[in-house]
Scaffold this active site. Structure first.
Site, mmCIF file in Angstrom:
data_model
loop_
_atom_site.group_PDB
_atom_site.id
_atom_site.type_symbol
_atom_site.label_atom_id
_atom_site.label_comp_id
_atom_site.label_asym_id
_atom_site.label_seq_id
_atom_site.Cartn_x
_atom_site.Cartn_y
_atom_site.Cartn_z
ATOM 1 N N GLY A 98 -3.186 -96.093 57.640
ATOM 2 C CA GLY A 98 -2.373 -97.266 57.966
ATOM 3 C C GLY A 98 -3.234 -98.340 58.619
ATOM 4 O O GLY A 98 -2.788 -99.083 59.477
ATOM 5 N N GLY A 116 -2.325 -102.177 59.014
ATOM 6 C CA GLY A 116 -1.167 -102.588 59.821
ATOM 7 C C GLY A 116 -1.575 -103.280 61.110
ATOM 8 O O GLY A 116 -2.763 -103.435 61.419
ATOM 9 N N GLN A 117 -0.523 -103.689 61.889
ATOM 10 C CA GLN A 117 -0.786 -104.450 63.129
ATOM 11 C C GLN A 117 -1.661 -103.645 64.098
ATOM 12 O O GLN A 117 -2.630 -104.160 64.644
ATOM 13 C CB GLN A 117 0.560 -104.781 63.807
ATOM 14 C CG GLN A 117 0.439 -105.590 65.086
ATOM 15 C CD GLN A 117 1.723 -105.649 65.882
ATOM 16 O OE1 GLN A 117 2.660 -104.883 65.670
ATOM 17 N NE2 GLN A 117 1.777 -106.571 66.824
ATOM 18 N N ASP A 144 -5.668 -97.091 53.736
ATOM 19 C CA ASP A 144 -4.292 -97.577 53.585
ATOM 20 C C ASP A 144 -3.942 -97.545 52.103
ATOM 21 O O ASP A 144 -4.804 -97.246 51.265
ATOM 22 C CB ASP A 144 -4.159 -99.012 54.160
ATOM 23 C CG ASP A 144 -2.752 -99.272 54.719
ATOM 24 O OD1 ASP A 144 -2.644 -99.770 55.851
ATOM 25 O OD2 ASP A 144 -1.770 -98.929 54.018
ATOM 26 N N ILE A 145 -2.691 -97.884 51.813
ATOM 27 C CA ILE A 145 -2.242 -97.765 50.422
ATOM 28 C C ILE A 145 -2.798 -98.889 49.555
ATOM 29 O O ILE A 145 -2.982 -98.735 48.350
ATOM 30 C CB ILE A 145 -0.693 -97.745 50.385
ATOM 31 C CG1 ILE A 145 -0.184 -97.225 49.042
ATOM 32 C CG2 ILE A 145 -0.127 -99.113 50.728
ATOM 33 C CD1 ILE A 145 1.266 -96.826 49.075
ATOM 34 N N ASP A 147 -2.481 -93.071 50.060
ATOM 35 C CA ASP A 147 -1.031 -93.092 50.267
ATOM 36 C C ASP A 147 -0.724 -91.914 51.176
ATOM 37 O O ASP A 147 -1.032 -90.770 50.832
ATOM 38 C CB ASP A 147 -0.316 -92.933 48.919
ATOM 39 C CG ASP A 147 1.205 -92.892 49.074
ATOM 40 O OD1 ASP A 147 1.914 -93.125 48.075
ATOM 41 O OD2 ASP A 147 1.687 -92.622 50.202
ATOM 42 N N TYR A 157 14.530 -95.469 61.890
ATOM 43 C CA TYR A 157 13.173 -95.491 62.466
ATOM 44 C C TYR A 157 13.146 -94.685 63.764
ATOM 45 O O TYR A 157 12.292 -93.810 63.951
ATOM 46 C CB TYR A 157 12.775 -96.943 62.722
ATOM 47 C CG TYR A 157 11.502 -97.160 63.492
ATOM 48 C CD1 TYR A 157 11.531 -97.730 64.762
ATOM 49 C CD2 TYR A 157 10.261 -96.838 62.947
ATOM 50 C CE1 TYR A 157 10.360 -97.958 65.468
ATOM 51 C CE2 TYR A 157 9.088 -97.073 63.651
ATOM 52 C CZ TYR A 157 9.146 -97.639 64.917
ATOM 53 O OH TYR A 157 7.987 -97.871 65.615
ATOM 54 N N LYS A 182 11.336 -91.160 64.679
ATOM 55 C CA LYS A 182 10.387 -91.045 65.797
ATOM 56 C C LYS A 182 10.799 -89.889 66.729
ATOM 57 O O LYS A 182 9.956 -89.137 67.206
ATOM 58 C CB LYS A 182 10.298 -92.370 66.556
ATOM 59 C CG LYS A 182 9.584 -93.460 65.779
ATOM 60 C CD LYS A 182 8.170 -93.047 65.369
ATOM 61 C CE LYS A 182 7.430 -94.120 64.609
ATOM 62 N NZ LYS A 182 6.073 -93.672 64.166
ATOM 63 N N ILE A 231 4.647 -104.258 70.521
ATOM 64 C CA ILE A 231 3.238 -104.621 70.659
ATOM 65 C C ILE A 231 3.024 -106.071 70.249
ATOM 66 O O ILE A 231 3.463 -106.506 69.179
ATOM 67 C CB ILE A 231 2.342 -103.692 69.816
ATOM 68 C CG1 ILE A 231 2.448 -102.253 70.337
ATOM 69 C CG2 ILE A 231 0.889 -104.166 69.851
ATOM 70 C CD1 ILE A 231 1.619 -101.246 69.575
#
Ligand code: VAH
Length: 325
Positions: A8, A11-12, A34-35, A49, A143, A147, A173
């Site tokens: 990932g 991502g951010q 990442d994908i 993936d 989500y 988690k 974040i």
């Protein structure tokens, strides 16, 4: 020497974690994945993936990986638009790496795993102020449910199989280097871009919606502090509360107006208001402080200054900043 795989990495969090880990360990010891393509120009990049367990195992073997950061997930807003996809990605992505780590531990070549939880794992029955490490958790989003379930899986794999998996319940974040990806807290980033463009910002949360937030530099420091701590110090194997700074949109707007007095905001709460209202307002992170020395360093004013200073050059028509940043 550690060999680190970041899943990932586009991502951010991932894009900045790759930079921090490369600075700490050397870019030759960090593999970004990442994908899609190598969006941030990582020195070493592999397409992966997170649902492809065989490819994940192959990359871990090929690069002699000792640490894995599994960050790939759908967040709270995008998750509500595709709940089954979010459940599959968030849960199977975690299970894939936990299973690989279990087998590696059995083979005598252990992996250390990081997996991010979130304040989204809490819910409307959770005590909202100074939310304790151990408390009621009744998340209302897919989500948040993923988690909470993920936290239980992490603790299960540690106690049953000895997998060294570690986790942080991230607040919202805030960062400027790469865009956020479909979260309820994304307003706290978009507001800066609007302010610097001279636009009135229409906020999708109400003015008094206080949420726990954290500046990216603090989030990254907490993550590496946790991963570098001796295993004996890690007494929480679900996920640690980590607090940065709590504020609401009105407080954030006022902090921006101290630098950009002409900045205007108006409020038009939408469906994201109900998600935010189900989350805590602040966290008690005394356990992270005690176990591995966590202490937030960036407050609201410093965060605002740093965001405005670093986003301003990116703007098409930068505005005069009232205070020398
Ligand atoms: C979201 N930024 O808004 C994420 C985060 C605390 C929330 O997990 O979904």
């Amino acid at each position: 020497m550690e060999q680190i795989l970041v899943i990932g990495a586009n991502g951010q969090i991932g894009s900045e974690l790759v930079l921090a880990l490369s600075a700490q360990h050397g870019a030759e010891h960090v593999i970004a994945s990442d994908i899609g393509g190598n969006l941030h120009g990582a020195a070493q990049y592999e397409q992966l993936d997170v649902l492809d367990a065989a490819r994940m195992a192959q990359l871990i073997e090929r690069h002699h990986i000792t640490q894995v950061y599994q960050l790939a997930a759908l967040l709270s807003v995008t998750g509500e638009q595709a709940p089954l996809r979010a459940w599959s990605l968030n849960m199977d992505g975690l299970l894939n790496i936990l299973e690989i780590a279990r087998k590696r531990d059995q083979a005598g070549t252990p992996l250390r795993v990081f997996w991010p939880s979130s304040i989204a794992a809490f819910g409307p029955s959770t005590p909202a102020v100074a939310t304790p490490q151990t408390t009621i958790m009744d998340p209302t989003t897919i989500y948040g449910i993923s988690k909470l379930a993920g936290e239980r899986l992490c603790e299960y794999y540690f106690h049953k199989f000895g997998v060294d998996v570690r986790s942080i319940r991230y607040p919202g974040i805030i960062s400027y280097k790469s865009p956020p990806g479909g979260g309820t807290t994304d307003y706290a980033i978009a507001i800066f871009h609007a302010a610097l463009q001279g636009d009135c910002y229409q906020c999708y949360l109400g003015p008094d919606t206080t949420l726990p937030m954290i500046y990216m530099s603090d989030a990254i420091r907490a993550t590496t502090l946790l991963m570098d701590a001796p295993a004996a110090q890690i007494r929480v194997r679900s996920s640690y509360n980590v607090a940065g700074v709590s504020f609401n949109p009105q407080q954030l707007a006022q902090a921006i107006q101290r630098v950009l007095p002409q900045f205007e905001i108006r409020y038009a709460p939408d469906e994201r208001q109900a998600i935010a209202a189900s989350w805590p307002q602040s966290l008690d992170d005394i356990q992270a402080c005690a176990d591995w020395g966590w202490q937030a360093q960036v407050g609201l004013e410093q965060m605002v200054d740093d965001m405005l200073k670093n986003i301003a050059p990116l703007q098409t028509k930068p505005l005069k900043l009232e205070r020398l940043l």
